[in-house]
Design a protein around this motif. Structure first.
Motif, PDB file in Angstrom:
ATOM      1  N   UNK A  38      -5.423  -3.806  12.202  1.00 32.57           N
ATOM      2  CA  UNK A  38      -4.440  -3.465  11.168  1.00 32.57           C
ATOM      3  C   UNK A  38      -5.062  -3.624   9.783  1.00 32.57           C
ATOM      4  N   UNK A  39      -5.875  -4.669   9.599  1.00 33.59           N
ATOM      5  CA  UNK A  39      -6.522  -4.869   8.294  1.00 33.59           C
ATOM      6  C   UNK A  39      -7.416  -3.697   7.977  1.00 33.59           C
ATOM      7  N   UNK A  40      -8.200  -3.232   8.963  1.00 33.58           N
ATOM      8  CA  UNK A  40      -9.098  -2.102   8.743  1.00 33.58           C
ATOM      9  C   UNK A  40      -8.279  -0.845   8.438  1.00 33.58           C
ATOM     10  N   UNK A  41      -7.188  -0.652   9.193  1.00 38.51           N
ATOM     11  CA  UNK A  41      -6.368   0.531   9.002  1.00 38.51           C
ATOM     12  C   UNK A  41      -5.713   0.540   7.635  1.00 38.51           C
ATOM     13  N   UNK A  42      -5.163  -0.611   7.211  1.00 41.33           N
ATOM     14  CA  UNK A  42      -4.490  -0.669   5.920  1.00 41.33           C
ATOM     15  C   UNK A  42      -5.457  -0.503   4.762  1.00 41.33           C
ATOM     16  N   UNK A  43      -6.749  -0.857   4.952  1.00 40.70           N
ATOM     17  CA  UNK A  43      -7.747  -0.732   3.877  1.00 40.70           C
ATOM     18  C   UNK A  43      -8.524   0.558   3.988  1.00 40.70           C
ATOM     19  N   UNK A  44      -8.059   1.464   4.920  1.00 41.99           N
ATOM     20  CA  UNK A  44      -8.689   2.764   5.087  1.00 41.99           C
ATOM     21  C   UNK A  44     -10.163   2.621   5.437  1.00 41.99           C
ATOM     22  N   UNK A  45     -10.441   1.743   6.386  1.00 40.04           N
ATOM     23  CA  UNK A  45     -11.816   1.618   6.908  1.00 40.04           C
ATOM     24  C   UNK A  45     -12.782   0.941   5.954  1.00 40.04           C
ATOM     25  N   UNK A  46     -12.279   0.108   5.081  1.00 38.53           N
ATOM     26  CA  UNK A  46     -13.167  -0.606   4.141  1.00 38.53           C
ATOM     27  C   UNK A  46     -14.196  -1.419   4.925  1.00 38.53           C
ATOM     28  N   UNK A  47     -15.453  -1.316   4.537  1.00 40.45           N
ATOM     29  CA  UNK A  47     -16.531  -1.984   5.312  1.00 40.45           C
ATOM     30  C   UNK A  47     -16.329  -3.500   5.358  1.00 40.45           C
ATOM     31  N   UNK A  71     -11.252   8.336   8.929  1.00 40.14           N
ATOM     32  CA  UNK A  71     -11.261   7.781   7.584  1.00 40.14           C
ATOM     33  C   UNK A  71     -10.630   6.384   7.569  1.00 40.14           C
ATOM     34  N   UNK A  72      -9.517   6.196   8.327  1.00 39.34           N
ATOM     35  CA  UNK A  72      -8.846   4.897   8.327  1.00 39.34           C
ATOM     36  C   UNK A  72      -9.625   3.853   9.125  1.00 39.34           C
ATOM     37  N   UNK A  73     -10.589   4.318   9.977  1.00 35.15           N
ATOM     38  CA  UNK A  73     -11.337   3.345  10.786  1.00 35.15           C
ATOM     39  C   UNK A  73     -12.699   3.056  10.175  1.00 35.15           C
ATOM     40  N   UNK A  74     -13.416   4.124   9.762  1.00 34.06           N
ATOM     41  CA  UNK A  74     -14.784   3.931   9.265  1.00 34.06           C
ATOM     42  C   UNK A  74     -14.896   4.067   7.752  1.00 34.06           C
ATOM     43  N   UNK A 133       3.392  -1.381  11.943  1.00 30.00           N
ATOM     44  CA  UNK A 133       1.996  -1.854  11.865  1.00 30.00           C
ATOM     45  C   UNK A 133       1.851  -3.243  12.485  1.00 30.00           C
ATOM     46  N   UNK A 134       2.830  -4.110  12.290  1.00 24.39           N
ATOM     47  CA  UNK A 134       2.707  -5.501  12.746  1.00 24.39           C
ATOM     48  C   UNK A 134       3.431  -5.739  14.048  1.00 24.39           C
ATOM     49  N   UNK A 135       4.069  -4.705  14.622  1.00 24.30           N
ATOM     50  CA  UNK A 135       4.854  -4.906  15.828  1.00 24.30           C
ATOM     51  C   UNK A 135       3.986  -5.339  17.000  1.00 24.30           C
ATOM     52  N   UNK A 136       2.820  -4.746  17.127  1.00 22.09           N
ATOM     53  CA  UNK A 136       1.930  -5.117  18.239  1.00 22.09           C
ATOM     54  C   UNK A 136       1.486  -6.575  18.115  1.00 22.09           C
ATOM     55  N   UNK A 137       1.272  -7.019  16.884  1.00 31.02           N
ATOM     56  CA  UNK A 137       0.864  -8.409  16.663  1.00 31.02           C
ATOM     57  C   UNK A 137       1.973  -9.350  17.079  1.00 31.02           C
ATOM     58  N   UNK A 138       3.209  -8.965  16.769  1.00 35.25           N
ATOM     59  CA  UNK A 138       4.351  -9.795  17.109  1.00 35.25           C
ATOM     60  C   UNK A 138       4.500  -9.909  18.614  1.00 35.25           C
ATOM     61  N   UNK A 139       4.275  -8.781  19.311  1.00 32.40           N
ATOM     62  CA  UNK A 139       4.380  -8.808  20.777  1.00 32.40           C
ATOM     63  C   UNK A 139       3.337  -9.745  21.362  1.00 32.40           C
ATOM     64  N   UNK A 140       2.100  -9.592  20.891  1.00 31.50           N
ATOM     65  CA  UNK A 140       1.033 -10.477  21.408  1.00 31.50           C
ATOM     66  C   UNK A 140       1.317 -11.943  21.092  1.00 31.50           C
ATOM     67  N   UNK A 181       0.828  -1.222   0.000  1.00 31.92           N
ATOM     68  CA  UNK A 181       0.000   0.000   0.000  1.00 31.92           C
ATOM     69  C   UNK A 181       0.851   1.256   0.000  1.00 31.92           C
ATOM     70  N   UNK A 182       2.195   1.152  -0.060  1.00 33.21           N
ATOM     71  CA  UNK A 182       3.056   2.323  -0.184  1.00 33.21           C
ATOM     72  C   UNK A 182       3.706   2.754   1.099  1.00 33.21           C
ATOM     73  N   UNK A 183       3.527   1.982   2.133  1.00 35.61           N
ATOM     74  CA  UNK A 183       4.173   2.329   3.371  1.00 35.61           C
ATOM     75  C   UNK A 183       5.636   1.879   3.324  1.00 35.61           C
ATOM     76  N   UNK A 184       6.436   2.623   4.080  1.00 33.72           N
ATOM     77  CA  UNK A 184       7.833   2.289   4.102  1.00 33.72           C
ATOM     78  C   UNK A 184       8.083   1.069   4.960  1.00 33.72           C
TER      79      UNK A 184
END
Length: 868
Positions: free
Chosen positions: A117-126, A168-171, A83-90, A73-76
């Motif tokens: 993270x999925x919702x955030x990366x898809x910019x709140x896609x329903x 916007x990234x959530x809803x 984005x995935x660091x919290x998932x790794x910790x859990x 999605x263009x993130x560095x």
């Protein structure tokens, strides 16, 4: 609801359940709203590890996928890693965390963070929000209510805070009311969690019930096992193949072995060989299919060889599929009871005089009770051979019966045993065949009973029945003889009745009969072979008493009886048997009675024959001594009195020579018998001859005879009939008339036989009926070789037969005759009369040997016809 529990290897074992009773919950305050929550986990350590491994694997898969998607999605690199660091910790806590609940909560947070993270990366896609529902459904694997609380709290915090900072990234849209959408999303998640918790609670209740039922079943099984172990009767579970699976203490005591010595062994090892039903199981398959429960007595053999009788009840038990799975055997020791019963049976057999015996077919030995040995006369050696003790005529039958018993399975025979006093003892012996487990004949088990008294009683009854039968037969023969003698009117009929009586007697003796002629003082034998009377008959006649002669060399037995009536000797009767014959009082009484009846009948028959001879002499004296025989004419006549008539009759005939070459032929019949009928017959014959000699034609002769008969006042009960014909030998003309008499017969040659036909002229009334009666005439032609036949009604009339049938029989006899002389023809006709005639018979025949002269034909003179 209260659930008592104790921790066993990180699981909870439910002990009891009381519905609607409050109780503590693990980690939750004992408040009313928490009662509907699940209370315990049912997961074992191994089950939890398996499920946790599944959830952590899903979380671990999300880490690389989301990192790559973030880069896409263009993130560095740093942003994607953040984005995935919290998932790794859990995920790390879930894998290496300490307690089981901590690790469960860490894996659940990893799933929830992955959804965020999925919702955030898809910019709140329903559609991305559905990932939350999948995550919530997946965490249900832990069966832990706290993870649902974390899931709801996470949605509230993540959507509320992040929705406020970056809606916007959530809803997926900019909105000034993020907390409203947070509440909406939280409501969906909360509903899903509530549904999951309700399902978990219902599953927990069902599991509790299952555990309770299982515990109850286990308790019942333990109690049932305890009952089986403590039962006073032997109980065993046996497989369908016949091997012991489980036994109780009573069964071990019954068999005299430990459980280890019984379980796994085949039932046949402990069962007596004679009580086996066959190989393959304790019950034949056919019987097991017919009945679910089978009961019988059998013997078990203990290690020391002792036989134990048991009443065994076998029940077929089904497996879980409803098919027969095994047998449940219940064995009750009945050895003592059977011993007492056998003792009572032996005592009863001894009292009843019945002996028991057993023949071992394999060893060839025989065991007999004292009573059985005594019946066979084997007191010294009860087990010795008995065939030599039997009657010689019964030994083969007994041996054959034993051989048949091995095939048929049953022995049932009566035989005789000679006694020292010379008498015979009758013994009834019955036995059943017993087979071994292989179906081979093993032994015969039977009983013997003294039936001598019964045989004697049967012989007495048979003798009595035979005597009664003989008495009945003698009565029947005497009745037949009485009936035959009642109808006998001649000596020959008396003889025939006695011959028939002797033929009906047992042994069929020959019958010899002789009549004593008192006038000539000599015996008249019935046949030339009996002309000489035997000495026995002479003695019987001389002393007027029956004489019995037993059989001797070259001759059979005989009995001679005199025929005496009213002190007068009328004859003798001798019966001769072909061989030895037993003389009995009843037989002699029967023959004496038959002789008395025959003597009385013989006296009557001889009187009747004497009267008949007088009647025939008087009858023939009233008839012509000889018939006239004019030249060229053959005449013949016959008279046959009635078979049972002893009085003179009224049948007559006559041949009257007339002038001018004519001959009168007359035949008549006066009804009845006796002097009156004979006198009337003589008057009619003389009167007719007088009128005929005057030259009157037949019609006038009968009219004058009728007037003379009417004037003499013929009795009403008597009738007189006459047929009269005048034969003109010159012309061959026959003029005839008849007064109630059957028509004359004209017989003419026809080839090699005769052609007879009736002269059916008009018939007038019988004589004496009407004084003024007239008798019309008829004519016929009589040529050379033809002849005329007259007869009375006794020849053609028969009882229960039409008159025309008798006429047809007469004509048929004439057609079939090959005779030509009148005497021979009449003899041939009389021979056709069947038996004694019912009425007198008179026949007369006239045959012409002259050719008649031609008669002139007289034509009427022609009348003159005058002209007009």
């Amino acid at each position: 609801m209260t659930i008592r529990r104790r921790k066993v290897y990180d699981t909870y074992e439910v002990r009891a359940e009381i519905p609607h009773a409050p109780g503590p919950t693990r980690g939750v305050t004992n408040v009313a709203w928490a009662r509907w929550l699940p209370h315990v986990t049912r997961l074992s350590r191994e089950e939890w590890r398996s499920r946790h491994r599944t959830v952590t694997t899903v979380v671990a898969v999300h880490v690389p996928l989301l990192w790559l998607y973030a880069l896409h999605t263009g993130r560095g690199l740093g942003a994607a890693t953040l984005e995935v660091s919290a998932i790794v910790v859990a995920l790390a806590v879930a894998i290496w965390g300490g307690r089981r609940r901590t690790r469960s909560l860490a894996s659940c947070l990893g799933l929830l963070v992955s959804s965020a993270v999925v919702v955030h990366l898809t910019h709140g896609l329903a559609e991305a929000h559905f990932h939350y529902f999948v995550a919530v459904a997946l965490i249900a694997l832990y069966e832990e209510w706290l993870v649902y609380a974390v899931a709801v709290l996470f949605v509230v915090l993540q959507h509320g805070i992040m929705g406020s900072l970056d809606p916007f990234d959530v809803f997926g849209h900019s909105d000034d009311s993020p907390w409203l959408w947070t509440a909406v999303h939280t409501g969906f998640v909360l509903a899903l969690c509530a549904a999951q918790l309700a399902f978990w609670r219902a599953s927990e209740r069902s599991h509790v019930r299952e555990l309770t039922a299982e515990k109850a079943r286990q308790g019942t099984a333990r109690r049932a096992q305890q009952v089986i172990d403590d039962a006073p009767v032997g109980i065993a579970r046996v497989s369908l193949t016949g091997r012991y699976v489980e036994v109780n203490a009573a069964m071990c005591a019954l068999l005299g072995r430990d459980a280890a010595e019984i379980v796994g062994h085949d039932y046949a090892e402990f069962t007596h060989q004679d009580d086996l039903w066959g190989a393959g199981g304790p019950v034949p398959p056919a019987r097991a299919a017919e009945r679910r429960t089978i009961q019988r007595e059998k013997r078990y053999v203990r290690p020391d060889g002792t036989e134990v009788w048991a009443l065994v009840t076998l029940s077929v038990l089904d497996d879980d599929a409803g098919n027969p799975g095994w047998y449940l055997a219940q064995a009750q020791d009945v050895t003592e009871r059977r011993r007492r019963r056998d003792a009572r049976l032996s005592l009863a057999l001894e009292v009843a005089g019945t002996g028991s015996w057993e023949w071992d077919l394999v060893a060839g030995t025989v065991y007999r009770s004292a009573t059985a040995a005594r019946l066979l006369g084997l007191e010294a050696d009860p087990s010795g051979p008995a065939l030599a003790q039997l009657h010689p005529d019964d030994r083969t039958a007994v041996a054959d019966a034993h051989d048949r018993a091995i095939t048929d399975g049953r022995f049932d025979l009566e035989f005789r045993v000679p006694q020292p006093d010379g008498g015979l003892r009758w013994v009834l012996s019955r036995a059943e065949l017993v087979r071994d487990s292989e179906g081979r004949p093993n032994r015969l088990v039977g009983v013997s009973l003294d039936v001598t008294d019964r045989h004697h009683a049967e012989e007495e009854r048979a003798a009595l029945r035979a005597a009664e039968q003989q008495a009945a037969e003698r009565a029947i023969r005497l009745q037949r003889l009485t009936a035959a003698l009642a109808e006998a009117l001649t000596v020959e009929e008396v003889r025939a009745a006695l011959v028939q009586t002797s033929a009906d007697m047992p042994g069929r003796p020959a019958s010899a009969f002789s009549v004593f002629d008192s006038e000539r003082a000599r015996w008249v034998p019935p046949s030339p072979t009996e002309a000489e009377l035997t000495p026995a008959v002479r003695d019987a006649l001389r002393h007027r008493t029956p004489v019995w002669t037993p059989a001797g060399p070259g001759r059979g037995a005989s009995m001679a009886l005199p025929l005496v009536s009213h002190g007068v000797l009328h004859g003798g009767w001798e019966l001769r048997w072909p061989g030895e014959h037993v003389r009995t009082e009843d037989k002699e009484r029967f023959l004496t009675t038959a002789a008395d009846l025959a003597a009385t009948t013989l006296e009557r028959a001889r009187l009747f024959e004497a009267q008949r001879e007088v009647a025939e002499l008087l009858q023939r004296s009233l008839l012509p001594d000889r018939l006239a025989q004019p030249p060229g004419v053959l005449t013949a006549a016959r008279y046959l009195p009635a078979g049972r008539a002893a009085q003179v009759g009224g049948d007559w005939y006559d041949v009257i020579p007339l002038a001018d070459g004519r001959i009168g032929v007359a035949i008549g019949d006066v009804s009845g018998h006796g002097v009156r009928a004979a006198a009337l017959m003589g008057q009619l014959r003389g009167t007719l001859r007088a009128y005929a000699l005057e030259g009157r034609p037949p019609g006038q002769v009968l009219a004058a005879l009728n007037r003379a008969t009417s004037a003499s006042a013929l009795p009403p009960e008597q009738l007189a009939t006459v047929a009269y014909a005048v034969v003109d030998l010159t012309t061959g003309q026959v003029r005839h008339a008849r007064a109630g008499h059957p028509p004359l017969v004209l017989v003419e040659p026809a080839g090699n036989g005769w052609d007879p036909h009736l002269l059916d002229g008009p018939a007038g009334l019988p004589l004496g009926v009407d004084e003024h009666a007239t008798y019309p005439e008829a004519t016929a032609d009589l040529y050379a070789g033809s002849w005329l036949l007259g007869y009375t009604d006794g020849f053609v009339e028969r009882r229960n037969e039409p008159f025309d049938a008798g006429l047809d029989r007469l004509l048929d006899a004439l057609r079939g005759s090959s005779r030509s002389i009148p005497d021979e023809i009449l003899d041939e006709l009389l021979a056709t009369v069947p038996g004694p005639a019912d009425d007198d018979i008179a026949l007369i025949a006239l045959r012409s040997e002259l050719d008649p002269a031609p008669r002139l034909l007289h034509l009427p003179k022609p009348r003159r016809v005058l002209p007009d």
